[in-house]
Design a protein around this motif. Structure first.
Motif, PDB file in Angstrom:
ATOM      1  N   ASP A   1       0.821  -1.206   0.000  1.00 41.67           N
ATOM      2  CA  ASP A   1       0.000   0.000   0.000  1.00 41.67           C
ATOM      3  C   ASP A   1       0.856   1.257   0.000  1.00 41.67           C
ATOM      4  OD1 ASP A   1      -2.672   1.303   0.284  1.00 41.67           O
ATOM      5  OD2 ASP A   1      -1.763   2.017   2.137  1.00 41.67           O
ATOM      6  N   THR A   2       1.880   1.290   0.841  1.00 46.63           N
ATOM      7  CA  THR A   2       2.724   2.473   0.924  1.00 46.63           C
ATOM      8  C   THR A   2       3.391   2.779  -0.411  1.00 46.63           C
ATOM      9  OG1 THR A   2       3.167   2.042   3.273  1.00 46.63           O
ATOM     10  CG2 THR A   2       4.685   3.523   2.126  1.00 46.63           C
ATOM     11  N   ALA A   3       3.834   1.737  -1.105  1.00 51.81           N
ATOM     12  CA  ALA A   3       4.548   1.935  -2.367  1.00 51.81           C
ATOM     13  C   ALA A   3       3.687   2.569  -3.441  1.00 51.81           C
ATOM     14  CB  ALA A   3       5.114   0.606  -2.857  1.00 51.81           C
ATOM     15  N   LEU A   4       2.382   2.499  -3.309  1.00 49.82           N
ATOM     16  CA  LEU A   4       1.508   3.146  -4.280  1.00 49.82           C
ATOM     17  C   LEU A   4       1.696   4.663  -4.303  1.00 49.82           C
ATOM     18  CD1 LEU A   4      -1.808   1.153  -3.652  1.00 49.82           C
ATOM     19  CD2 LEU A   4      -0.177   0.846  -5.523  1.00 49.82           C
ATOM     20  N   SER A   5       2.247   5.204  -3.227  1.00 50.31           N
ATOM     21  CA  SER A   5       2.476   6.644  -3.154  1.00 50.31           C
ATOM     22  C   SER A   5       3.810   7.067  -3.751  1.00 50.31           C
ATOM     23  CB  SER A   5       2.407   7.111  -1.688  1.00 50.31           C
ATOM     24  OG  SER A   5       1.086   7.062  -1.193  1.00 50.31           O
ATOM     25  N   VAL A   6       4.653   6.127  -4.141  1.00 55.35           N
ATOM     26  CA  VAL A   6       5.976   6.489  -4.648  1.00 55.35           C
ATOM     27  C   VAL A   6       5.896   7.453  -5.831  1.00 55.35           C
ATOM     28  CG1 VAL A   6       8.088   5.621  -5.713  1.00 55.35           C
ATOM     29  CG2 VAL A   6       7.111   4.446  -3.728  1.00 55.35           C
ATOM     30  N   PRO A   7       5.066   7.212  -6.859  1.00 57.27           N
ATOM     31  CA  PRO A   7       4.999   8.192  -7.957  1.00 57.27           C
ATOM     32  C   PRO A   7       4.538   9.572  -7.484  1.00 57.27           C
ATOM     33  CG  PRO A   7       3.995   6.110  -8.596  1.00 57.27           C
ATOM     34  CD  PRO A   7       4.226   6.039  -7.125  1.00 57.27           C
ATOM     35  N   PHE A   8       3.655   9.601  -6.487  1.00 62.04           N
ATOM     36  CA  PHE A   8       3.176  10.875  -5.947  1.00 62.04           C
ATOM     37  C   PHE A   8       4.296  11.605  -5.217  1.00 62.04           C
ATOM     38  CE2 PHE A   8      -0.475   8.309  -6.739  1.00 62.04           C
ATOM     39  CZ  PHE A   8      -1.502   9.182  -7.061  1.00 62.04           C
ATOM     40  N   LEU A   9       5.110  10.857  -4.464  1.00 62.20           N
ATOM     41  CA  LEU A   9       6.246  11.452  -3.765  1.00 62.20           C
ATOM     42  C   LEU A   9       7.241  12.050  -4.761  1.00 62.20           C
ATOM     43  CD1 LEU A   9       6.648   8.629  -1.133  1.00 62.20           C
ATOM     44  CD2 LEU A   9       6.378  11.047  -0.533  1.00 62.20           C
ATOM     45  N   MET A  10       7.536  11.316  -5.805  1.00 59.81           N
ATOM     46  CA  MET A  10       8.488  11.808  -6.801  1.00 59.81           C
ATOM     47  C   MET A  10       7.934  13.028  -7.539  1.00 59.81           C
ATOM     48  SD  MET A  10      11.145   9.971  -6.428  1.00 59.81           S
ATOM     49  CE  MET A  10      11.619   8.403  -5.681  1.00 59.81           C
ATOM     50  N   ARG A  11       6.666  12.968  -7.886  1.00 62.90           N
ATOM     51  CA  ARG A  11       6.043  14.113  -8.573  1.00 62.90           C
ATOM     52  C   ARG A  11       6.016  15.330  -7.657  1.00 62.90           C
ATOM     53  NH1 ARG A  11       1.461  11.813  -9.548  1.00 62.90           N
ATOM     54  NH2 ARG A  11       2.333  10.653 -11.298  1.00 62.90           N
ATOM     55  N   ARG A  12       5.727  15.090  -6.379  1.00 57.18           N
ATOM     56  CA  ARG A  12       5.696  16.208  -5.427  1.00 57.18           C
ATOM     57  C   ARG A  12       7.086  16.808  -5.253  1.00 57.18           C
ATOM     58  NH1 ARG A  12       3.197  20.450  -4.221  1.00 57.18           N
ATOM     59  NH2 ARG A  12       2.885  20.942  -2.015  1.00 57.18           N
ATOM     60  N   ALA A  13       8.126  15.976  -5.263  1.00 55.26           N
ATOM     61  CA  ALA A  13       9.494  16.485  -5.173  1.00 55.26           C
ATOM     62  C   ALA A  13       9.786  17.444  -6.319  1.00 55.26           C
ATOM     63  CB  ALA A  13      10.479  15.327  -5.176  1.00 55.26           C
ATOM     64  N   LEU A  14       9.406  17.067  -7.516  1.00 53.40           N
ATOM     65  CA  LEU A  14       9.629  17.939  -8.674  1.00 53.40           C
ATOM     66  C   LEU A  14       8.821  19.226  -8.555  1.00 53.40           C
ATOM     67  CD1 LEU A  14       9.570  15.240 -11.502  1.00 53.40           C
ATOM     68  CD2 LEU A  14      11.585  16.473 -10.641  1.00 53.40           C
ATOM     69  N   GLU A  15       7.600  19.122  -8.036  1.00 51.21           N
ATOM     70  CA  GLU A  15       6.749  20.304  -7.902  1.00 51.21           C
ATOM     71  C   GLU A  15       7.338  21.310  -6.922  1.00 51.21           C
ATOM     72  OE1 GLU A  15       2.453  18.096  -8.766  1.00 51.21           O
ATOM     73  OE2 GLU A  15       3.018  18.674  -6.725  1.00 51.21           O
ATOM     74  N   VAL A  16       7.799  20.841  -5.755  1.00 55.81           N
ATOM     75  CA  VAL A  16       8.318  21.796  -4.772  1.00 55.81           C
ATOM     76  C   VAL A  16       9.636  22.398  -5.247  1.00 55.81           C
ATOM     77  CG1 VAL A  16       7.110  20.749  -2.821  1.00 55.81           C
ATOM     78  CG2 VAL A  16       9.413  19.993  -3.362  1.00 55.81           C
ATOM     79  N   LEU A  17      10.423  21.645  -6.001  1.00 55.92           N
ATOM     80  CA  LEU A  17      11.652  22.203  -6.566  1.00 55.92           C
ATOM     81  C   LEU A  17      11.344  23.295  -7.582  1.00 55.92           C
ATOM     82  CD1 LEU A  17      13.854  19.012  -7.035  1.00 55.92           C
ATOM     83  CD2 LEU A  17      14.338  20.942  -5.517  1.00 55.92           C
ATOM     84  N   ASP A  18      10.201  23.159  -8.240  1.00 55.74           N
ATOM     85  CA  ASP A  18       9.788  24.153  -9.237  1.00 55.74           C
ATOM     86  C   ASP A  18       8.940  25.269  -8.641  1.00 55.74           C
ATOM     87  OD1 ASP A  18      11.130  22.830 -11.248  1.00 55.74           O
ATOM     88  OD2 ASP A  18       9.384  21.655 -11.862  1.00 55.74           O
ATOM     89  N   GLY A  19       8.826  25.274  -7.319  1.00 52.63           N
ATOM     90  CA  GLY A  19       8.100  26.342  -6.649  1.00 52.63           C
ATOM     91  C   GLY A  19       6.652  26.055  -6.364  1.00 52.63           C
ATOM     92  N   GLY A  20       6.246  24.767  -6.538  1.00 53.42           N
ATOM     93  CA  GLY A  20       4.853  24.407  -6.304  1.00 53.42           C
ATOM     94  C   GLY A  20       4.529  24.126  -4.858  1.00 53.42           C
TER      95      GLY A  20
END
Length: 331
Positions: free
Chosen positions: A312-331
């Motif tokens: 179940d936890t691993a289902l969030s991995v793509p969300f974590l990676m996408r969120r990392a890119l978003e915060v680096l881009d100012g999101g």
């Protein structure tokens, strides 16, 4: 050792250390969260009963890093008169005649961690001041001069290795599709390494299951110092904020924690100045936990360390990676 043997060993220990040859020990139990290496017990001596927690390293491992319980006791003891709430270290030592290993013993607290049914069921208006206490404690930790409190524990860890050391775990993900964005996050993190990070004592796993409260909502102690060190303190802030960021998780969050922006604002207010590139450390935390989740999924599916929760936890991995890119881009 089993609980019966531990009970037998605790009796002479308590009789010597409490100065009562008739001291007794009861209520010996395995404490949660430590894979059986943390034990609660009650000692009755000189007409008074008190409860304690014993911590010992896992058996048959090198006593370094997370298995170095004396190092953990040292930082907790060093912080006892600061604005960082910690438990009292009552006894610690390397005399193996007691428990066949080094040990430390602290007073047992009454209450619970925030990541519990008690904490997660708290309404938002009650949760807000409770969570803010943790942020103030974290800022207070980071304001300390490590050279004064733990002078023998430098030099500081560097940032680039803290990105690249996860490469070997990425390669062993239980599902490479889940970590498809990891190379992009890694590249952006390395391109944007903070030049002058704030250096101090970091906890290493500052999250909501490591802040312990009384049931009236008062923060009693920051606990579980296995991963503490000297280095970029914002690692802690990025880590705890990731676990309060609903956009980083597939199923959102079940608790009513304040928003990441509000938690960060409380931290900065206590810190008293601009702490640095918080977004970078948020991205690093999401990257780390994403890779950790993929690796634990591999351990589960391979049968090396079965634990269905990682499915179940691993289902969030793509969300974590996408969120990392978003915060680096100012999101």
């Amino acid at each position: 050792m089993d609980l019966a043997e531990l009970s037998e060993r605790l009796v002479p220990f308590c009789r010597e250390h409490l100065g009562d040859p008739a001291a007794t020990v009861s209520n010996v139990e395995t404490m949660p969260g430590h894979a059986g290496f943390s034990f609660g017990f009650t000692a009755t001596a000189n007409g008074e009963s008190r409860s304690y927690v014993l911590r010992v390293p896992p058996p048959n491992v090198r006593r370094v890093g997370t298995a170095d319980v004396i190092r953990q006791a040292r930082v907790v003891h060093a912080l006892r008169d600061t604005d960082v709430p910690v438990v009292d270290v009552i006894w610690s030592g390397e005399d193996e005649r007691w428990f066949d290993s080094p040990y430390f013993i602290v007073n047992k607290l009454e209450g619970d961690v925030l990541r519990s049914d008690w904490g997660w069921d708290m309404p938002a208006e009650e949760m807000r001041p409770v969570a803010f206490q943790a942020m103030r404690a974290l800022a207070s930790l980071h304001l300390l001069d490590w050279r004064e409190y733990v002078p023998d524990d430098g030099p500081p860890l560097e940032l680039e290795p803290d990105v690249t050391r996860w490469d070997r775990f990425y390669e062993r993900s239980g599902d490479m599709d889940l970590v498809a964005l990891a190379p992009d996050v890694r590249e952006k993190l390395l391109e944007r390494l903070p030049e002058e990070p704030r250096i101090g004592i970091f906890h290493g796993d500052f999250q909501w299951s490591n802040v312990f409260y009384s049931f009236d909502g008062t923060l009693q102690a920051v606990i579980d110092w296995e991963l503490w060190g000297v280095g970029a303190t914002l690692n802690d802030l990025g880590w705890v904020i990731t676990f309060a960021d609903a956009e980083a998780w597939k199923h959102g969050l079940r608790h009513a924690l304040p928003s990441p922006d509000d938690l960060i604002a409380e931290y900065v207010d206590t810190y008293g100045s601009d702490p640095g590139d918080i977004a970078w450390y948020r991205a690093l935390a999401a990257y780390k936990f994403g890779i950790i989740s993929g690796f634990n999924l591999y351990l589960h599916r391979s049968g090396k360390r079965p634990d269905e929760s990682w499915e179940d936890t691993a289902l969030s991995v793509p969300f974590l990676m996408r969120r990392a890119l978003e915060v680096l881009d100012g999101g």
